[in-house]
Write a protein that holds these residues in place. Structure first.
Motif, short mmCIF file in Angstrom:
data_model
loop_
_atom_site.label_atom_id
_atom_site.label_comp_id
_atom_site.label_asym_id
_atom_site.label_seq_id
_atom_site.Cartn_x
_atom_site.Cartn_y
_atom_site.Cartn_z
N ARG A 48 -0.47 -5.93 8.77
CA ARG A 48 -1.47 -6.00 7.71
C ARG A 48 -2.62 -5.05 8.08
O ARG A 48 -3.18 -5.14 9.16
CB ARG A 48 -2.03 -7.41 7.56
CG ARG A 48 -0.97 -8.48 7.27
CD ARG A 48 -0.36 -8.24 5.88
NE ARG A 48 0.48 -9.37 5.52
CZ ARG A 48 1.77 -9.43 5.80
NH1 ARG A 48 2.35 -8.45 6.44
NH2 ARG A 48 2.48 -10.48 5.44
N THR A 49 -2.96 -4.12 7.19
CA THR A 49 -4.02 -3.18 7.45
C THR A 49 -4.81 -2.92 6.18
O THR A 49 -4.35 -3.18 5.09
CB THR A 49 -3.44 -1.85 7.98
OG1 THR A 49 -2.34 -1.49 7.15
CG2 THR A 49 -2.96 -1.97 9.40
N VAL A 50 -6.00 -2.40 6.34
CA VAL A 50 -6.88 -2.17 5.20
C VAL A 50 -7.36 -0.73 5.23
O VAL A 50 -7.68 -0.20 6.28
CB VAL A 50 -8.10 -3.11 5.25
CG1 VAL A 50 -9.00 -2.89 4.04
CG2 VAL A 50 -7.65 -4.56 5.32
N THR A 125 4.67 -12.49 -0.21
CA THR A 125 5.24 -13.74 -0.73
C THR A 125 4.51 -14.19 -1.99
O THR A 125 4.81 -15.24 -2.54
CB THR A 125 5.18 -14.85 0.33
OG1 THR A 125 3.80 -15.03 0.71
CG2 THR A 125 6.01 -14.49 1.54
N HIS A 126 3.53 -13.39 -2.44
CA HIS A 126 2.75 -13.74 -3.62
C HIS A 126 2.56 -12.48 -4.46
O HIS A 126 2.77 -11.36 -4.01
CB HIS A 126 1.38 -14.30 -3.21
CG HIS A 126 0.63 -13.39 -2.28
ND1 HIS A 126 0.85 -13.37 -0.91
CD2 HIS A 126 -0.31 -12.43 -2.51
CE1 HIS A 126 0.07 -12.46 -0.35
NE2 HIS A 126 -0.64 -11.87 -1.29
N GLU A 127 2.18 -12.68 -5.71
CA GLU A 127 2.00 -11.55 -6.62
C GLU A 127 0.73 -10.76 -6.31
O GLU A 127 -0.25 -11.32 -5.83
CB GLU A 127 1.94 -12.04 -8.06
CG GLU A 127 3.26 -12.58 -8.57
CD GLU A 127 3.30 -12.65 -10.09
OE1 GLU A 127 3.03 -11.61 -10.75
OE2 GLU A 127 3.59 -13.74 -10.61
N GLN A 232 -4.76 -2.12 0.94
CA GLN A 232 -5.50 -3.37 0.93
C GLN A 232 -4.58 -4.57 1.15
O GLN A 232 -3.47 -4.62 0.63
CB GLN A 232 -6.23 -3.53 -0.42
CG GLN A 232 -7.04 -4.79 -0.55
CD GLN A 232 -8.22 -4.80 0.40
OE1 GLN A 232 -8.96 -3.83 0.51
NE2 GLN A 232 -8.40 -5.90 1.12
N VAL A 233 -5.04 -5.51 1.94
CA VAL A 233 -4.30 -6.75 2.16
C VAL A 233 -4.77 -7.78 1.14
O VAL A 233 -5.98 -7.98 0.98
CB VAL A 233 -4.54 -7.27 3.59
CG1 VAL A 233 -3.85 -8.61 3.80
CG2 VAL A 233 -4.04 -6.26 4.59
N PHE A 234 -3.86 -8.43 0.48
CA PHE A 234 -4.20 -9.43 -0.52
C PHE A 234 -3.69 -10.80 -0.10
O PHE A 234 -2.70 -10.91 0.57
CB PHE A 234 -3.61 -9.05 -1.87
CG PHE A 234 -4.16 -7.76 -2.43
CD1 PHE A 234 -5.37 -7.75 -3.07
CD2 PHE A 234 -3.48 -6.58 -2.25
CE1 PHE A 234 -5.90 -6.57 -3.57
CE2 PHE A 234 -3.99 -5.38 -2.73
CZ PHE A 234 -5.20 -5.39 -3.41
#
Length: 234
Positions: A48-50, A125-127, A232-234
């Protein structure tokens, strides 16, 4: 041999391997050291990176005017999953402020107005909002998107993950990212399995690893900005 040519050859080899039911991962994380990509700022979770956003282009209305409809992309064997590949005319694709309504010209979207931040290249795992995903497409990503429930997902998600894992490490990507393929659920799909790249869509009734691998090989890294900067990490 340049890194990009080597990557193209590796991607072609992976597509051939999938065609022979060999969906093992190709390449290694060591090969993924990004050529020209700045070091990412990592958060607490793995993979995970931004990244810093692009400037926002102010527009009064981001709704896309009517354009020519998608056309089927050449002769293609639809196979057991009835896979359909379409070439979609690329429309104006400015950066717009968050909350700006956008009407896309294909499902899933393949170009058009989008937010200034892009979705990180990872399995989700999510939209994630289409307006972030389209920015990822502009950077050359391929989206693997699914719509399913319960036991149906138990078959679809691992099969799509295997396709993603078979894509070789991209020499433009940091090892934490590895490849510009995003896997995510998407309720707006009109089919169980869809994929998108810049100017092209793929839609199918089930997971056909061979045709999906071919779609990735043909359309990977074809956005207007060939970049693998972590998103972007959501």
């Amino acid at each position: 041999m340049t890194p990009r040519k080597g990557f193209a050859l590796a991607l072609s080899a992976c597509a051939a391997a999938v065609a022979f039911a060999a969906l093992g991962a190709c390449g290694s994380d060591d090969e993924a050291a990004g050529a020209g990509a700045p070091p990412p700022s990592k958060d607490a979770s793995s993979d995970r990176t931004v990244a810093a956003p692009h400037p926002v282009e102010k527009v009064p209305d981001a709704a896309v005017d009517a354009v020519a409809p998608p056309v089927e992309a050449g002769p293609f064997d639809a196979g057991p999953c009835n896979a359909r590949i379409e070439a979609v005319p690329v429309v104006a694709s400015p950066h717009v402020p968050e909350g700006t309504p956008v009407v896309y010209t294909s499902n899933p979207p393949s170009s058009g107005p989008h937010y200034d931040t892009w979705a990180n290249f990872q399995e989700l795992t999510h939209e994630v909002d289409d307006r972030h995903l389209v920015h990822s497409l502009e950077h050359g990503a391929v989206l693997l998107l699914y719509k399913c429930d319960g036991a149906e997902c138990d078959a679809i998600v691992p099969a799509l993950r295997a396709v993603r894992d078979a894509v070789p490490a991209d020499p433009l990507c940091d090892p934490a990212v590895r490849t510009r393929v995003i896997l995510a659920p998407r309720a707006a799909n009109d089919v169980p399995v869809a994929a998108a790249a810049w100017g092209h869509t793929y839609r199918a009734d089930c997971v056909d690893a061979v045709s999906l691998a071919s779609f990735i090989q043909d359309h990977y890294g074809k956005g207007t900005e060939d970049l693998c900067i972590p998103g972007q990490v959501f």
